[in-house]
Design an enzyme around this catalytic site. Structure first.
Site, PDB file in Angstrom:
ATOM      1  N   CYS A 270       0.181   3.825   2.672  1.00 43.13           N
ATOM      2  CA  CYS A 270       0.650   3.300   3.964  1.00 43.13           C
ATOM      3  C   CYS A 270       2.147   3.574   4.123  1.00 43.13           C
ATOM      4  O   CYS A 270       2.605   3.969   5.189  1.00 43.13           O
ATOM      5  CB  CYS A 270       0.415   1.794   4.075  1.00 43.13           C
ATOM      6  SG  CYS A 270      -1.315   1.297   3.988  1.00 43.13           S
TER       7      CYS A 270
ATOM      8  N   CYS B 100       0.844  -1.207   0.000  1.00 40.56           N
ATOM      9  CA  CYS B 100       0.000   0.000   0.000  1.00 40.56           C
ATOM     10  C   CYS B 100       0.877   1.255   0.000  1.00 40.56           C
ATOM     11  O   CYS B 100       1.542   1.544   0.987  1.00 40.56           O
ATOM     12  CB  CYS B 100      -0.913  -0.052   1.224  1.00 40.56           C
ATOM     13  SG  CYS B 100      -1.688   1.503   1.665  1.00 40.56           S
TER      14      CYS B 100
END
Length: 106
Positions: free
Chosen positions: A33, A30
């Protein structure tokens, strides 16, 4: 300091802990993230002794992300004395996280 947690120790590290705990639900693939990671590290250093900062990889752990309805990542949840008190979804500026943390610590 950040603590890597998993489904086995979530209860002990988060639900049975006193005080304010930040849990960063993330995954290695991600990109938002990964962009958030340095911010979470900074918060962990700045707030050391005031809050506990935990990270949970949602690819390796499904029980608690499912239980708390984590549908998109990054999701940062704040727990106070074992109760979820705030959920912040998506990449946000550091000030947004600090503002919520300080609001709850009052």
């Amino acid at each position: 300091m950040e603590i890597e947690i998993n489904d086995e120790d979530f209860k002990k590290e988060v639900l049975e802990s006193k005080g304010l705990i930040l849990v960063d639900f993330w995954a290695p693939w991600c990109m938002p993230c990964r962009m958030l990671a340095p911010t979470i590290e900074e918060i962990a250093k700045e707030m050391e002794g005031k809050i506990k900062v935990c990270k949970m990889n949602v690819d390796e752990n499904v029980q608690y992300p499912q239980q708390y309805g984590i549908m998109s990542i990054p999701t940062v949840m704040l727990f106070k004395d074992g109760q979820a008190v705030e959920t912040m979804i998506g990449l946000q500026p550091k000030e947004a996280y600090l503002s919520k943390i300080n609001e709850i610590l009052k």
